[in-house]
Design a protein around this motif. Structure first.
Motif, PDB file in Angstrom:
ATOM      1  N   ILE A 150       0.864  -1.182   0.000  1.00 21.70           N
ATOM      2  CA  ILE A 150       0.000   0.000   0.000  1.00 21.70           C
ATOM      3  C   ILE A 150       0.903   1.236   0.000  1.00 21.70           C
ATOM      4  O   ILE A 150       1.736   1.400   0.895  1.00 21.70           O
ATOM      5  N   VAL A 151       0.754   2.100  -0.988  1.00 23.12           N
ATOM      6  CA  VAL A 151       1.411   3.405  -0.973  1.00 23.12           C
ATOM      7  C   VAL A 151       0.404   4.398  -0.408  1.00 23.12           C
ATOM      8  O   VAL A 151      -0.681   4.577  -0.977  1.00 23.12           O
ATOM      9  N   PHE A 152       0.755   5.018   0.715  1.00 19.22           N
ATOM     10  CA  PHE A 152      -0.174   5.881   1.440  1.00 19.22           C
ATOM     11  C   PHE A 152       0.243   7.341   1.315  1.00 19.22           C
ATOM     12  O   PHE A 152       1.382   7.707   1.619  1.00 19.22           O
ATOM     13  N   ALA A 153      -0.703   8.191   0.864  1.00 16.99           N
ATOM     14  CA  ALA A 153      -0.448   9.620   0.662  1.00 16.99           C
ATOM     15  C   ALA A 153      -1.104  10.425   1.782  1.00 16.99           C
ATOM     16  O   ALA A 153      -2.325  10.350   1.980  1.00 16.99           O
ATOM     17  N   HIS A 154      -0.300  11.192   2.508  1.00 26.02           N
ATOM     18  CA  HIS A 154      -0.813  11.977   3.619  1.00 26.02           C
ATOM     19  C   HIS A 154      -1.571  13.207   3.135  1.00 26.02           C
ATOM     20  O   HIS A 154      -1.489  13.624   1.973  1.00 26.02           O
ATOM     21  N   GLY A 155      -2.311  13.826   4.067  1.00 24.80           N
ATOM     22  CA  GLY A 155      -3.038  15.046   3.770  1.00 24.80           C
ATOM     23  C   GLY A 155      -2.165  16.281   3.895  1.00 24.80           C
ATOM     24  O   GLY A 155      -0.959  16.202   4.191  1.00 24.80           O
ATOM     25  N   PHE A 156      -2.768  17.446   3.689  1.00 28.22           N
ATOM     26  CA  PHE A 156      -2.055  18.720   3.697  1.00 28.22           C
ATOM     27  C   PHE A 156      -1.290  18.913   5.005  1.00 28.22           C
ATOM     28  O   PHE A 156      -1.830  18.753   6.106  1.00 28.22           O
ATOM     29  N   GLY A 157      -0.005  19.256   4.878  1.00 24.95           N
ATOM     30  CA  GLY A 157       0.811  19.616   6.015  1.00 24.95           C
ATOM     31  C   GLY A 157       1.362  18.462   6.810  1.00 24.95           C
ATOM     32  O   GLY A 157       2.192  18.654   7.698  1.00 24.95           O
ATOM     33  N   GLN A 158       0.913  17.260   6.536  1.00 22.86           N
ATOM     34  CA  GLN A 158       1.334  16.102   7.314  1.00 22.86           C
ATOM     35  C   GLN A 158       2.632  15.526   6.736  1.00 22.86           C
ATOM     36  O   GLN A 158       3.355  16.213   6.024  1.00 22.86           O
ATOM     37  N   SER A 159       2.956  14.294   7.037  1.00 29.63           N
ATOM     38  CA  SER A 159       4.233  13.740   6.599  1.00 29.63           C
ATOM     39  C   SER A 159       4.177  12.222   6.615  1.00 29.63           C
ATOM     40  O   SER A 159       3.135  11.621   6.926  1.00 29.63           O
ATOM     41  N   MET A 160       5.319  11.597   6.319  1.00 27.73           N
ATOM     42  CA  MET A 160       5.409  10.143   6.299  1.00 27.73           C
ATOM     43  C   MET A 160       5.215   9.517   7.677  1.00 27.73           C
ATOM     44  O   MET A 160       5.032   8.306   7.787  1.00 27.73           O
ATOM     45  N   THR A 161       5.226  10.310   8.740  1.00 27.33           N
ATOM     46  CA  THR A 161       5.055   9.754  10.081  1.00 27.33           C
ATOM     47  C   THR A 161       3.595   9.663  10.493  1.00 27.33           C
ATOM     48  O   THR A 161       3.287   9.188  11.587  1.00 27.33           O
ATOM     49  N   GLY A 162       2.681  10.122   9.655  1.00 25.69           N
ATOM     50  CA  GLY A 162       1.266  10.123  10.010  1.00 25.69           C
ATOM     51  C   GLY A 162       0.563   8.820   9.669  1.00 25.69           C
ATOM     52  O   GLY A 162       1.066   7.979   8.934  1.00 25.69           O
ATOM     53  N   GLY A 163      -0.635   8.683  10.233  1.00 25.79           N
ATOM     54  CA  GLY A 163      -1.488   7.564   9.879  1.00 25.79           C
ATOM     55  C   GLY A 163      -1.215   6.277  10.633  1.00 25.79           C
ATOM     56  O   GLY A 163      -1.666   5.204  10.201  1.00 25.79           O
ATOM     57  N   ASP A 164      -0.506   6.334  11.763  1.00 26.93           N
ATOM     58  CA  ASP A 164      -0.147   5.100  12.460  1.00 26.93           C
ATOM     59  C   ASP A 164      -1.335   4.207  12.813  1.00 26.93           C
ATOM     60  O   ASP A 164      -1.210   2.980  12.742  1.00 26.93           O
TER      61      ASP A 164
END
Length: 324
Positions: free
Chosen positions: A43-57
């Motif tokens: 799964i390639v996961f794209a964060h929302g505005f202003g967030q980063s690769m560390t989000g969505g845990d």
């Protein structure tokens, strides 16, 4: 997975850096994967505005526990870079996001090799994309959505046929007059055409998600379901706002609708959809949808619930068809 079962171990590596001189900042990526298993889907996961690769845990942890490798790039709009509307890159940042996603898919070999013990255990051909908010629009373009230009015509086709399925979380709807004047001035690219989005997809939206960029109500976030042939199912999260109960991180101060039950609904439905759409478990989606229906249905309704309008205490599912 039983609530008492031990959680599978995972390994996460960040940042893995892909050189990108023309971008202004190299592309940084996080890769998270189970420590065991083979033929693991991606799964390639794209964060929302202003967030980063560390989000969505809360999502990443659940997906990896269920056998997925999750790859997360950090886009230029992340607050860690501090870009403003005055930055020369900003008018095309939405295109750079799609370029970044393509770069990540192109370089999956490099990213996988950076994780100890992961090489040889990944099925790169079994690929899905998922995105939240602006990330939903970004991955939506790989699924077939286009941006309507100033001439009123759909723009460049960025469909990536390597992608087999998509998940669109709190994804912005139709633009034009449905955007506020501020959004029309600064975010004109938020005018998608969904008519060619044909890749099988799941849409998740909160029924209390009121965007400051739209003149419409929460139904704006369901447009991709209603206007794209590829969107198979719509999960509506009851009481859900933009972070759908807290999918961004644990105990987030930005979450205004915090609810472990809402997050669990998003985790269960997205995982089940992807497992079926990627051919891992043909019955995962139907079993999950049926379970949601029965959990909320009165006893005398059992056996009378069809594939449309499945209802759960914290959400419901609408479907265009009986399968994903």
């Amino acid at each position: 997975m039983s609530a008492t079962a031990p959680r599978p171990q995972v390994i996460s590596v960040r940042p893995v850096t892909l050189p990108a001189p023309s971008r202004g900042h190299d592309l940084e990526v996080r890769i998270t994967a189970p420590t065991t298993g083979t033929d693991l889907p991606v799964i390639v996961f794209a964060h929302g505005f202003g967030q980063s690769m560390t989000g969505g845990d809360p999502l990443v942890d659940h997906w990896t526990a269920n056998g997925f490798v999750v790859v997360q790039p950090t886009f230029l709009d992340s607050t860690q870079y501090g870009l403003t509307l005055d930055d020369a890159r900003y008018p095309t940042i939405w295109q750079t996001r799609v370029d970044d996603l393509e770069r990540v898919i192109d370089d999956l070999d490099v990213l996988i090799a950076a994780v100890p013990g992961l090489a040889g255990r990944v099925d790169q051909a079994n690929l899905a994309v998922a995105g939240h908010s602006w990330g939903g629009q970004s991955v939506g373009m790989l699924l077939g959505a286009r941006v309507v230009g100033s001439d009123g015509q759909p723009g460049e086709d960025r469909t990536d046929h390597r992608v087999r399925a998509g998940v669109l979380l709190s994804t912005t709807g139709i633009g034009g007059a449905d955007l506020t004047p501020f959004a029309q001035e600064h975010f004109a690219f938020m005018s998608p055409d969904f008519s060619q989005l044909r890749t099988p997809s799941l849409v998740v939206a909160g029924d209390h998600d009121q965007s400051q960029l739209s003149t419409r109500g929460p139904d704006w976030f369901t447009d991709v379901y209603h206007h794209s042939p590829g969107a198979r199912h719509l999960v509506t999260v009851h009481g859900g706002e933009h972070l759908l109960g807290g999918i961004q991180d644990y105990a987030s101060t930005a979450t205004t609708d915090e609810s472990p039950e809402r997050v669990d609904l998003v985790r269960r439905t997205t995982t089940a959809f992807l497992r079926t759409a990627l051919g891992l478990d043909d019955d995962a989606w139907s079993a999950t949808a049926a379970g949601l229906a029965l959990s909320a249905a009165p006893a005398d309704a059992v056996g009378q619930i069809d594939a449309v309008g499945h209802v759960d205490a914290v959400g419901h599912i609408d479907s265009k068809e009986d399968h994903s």
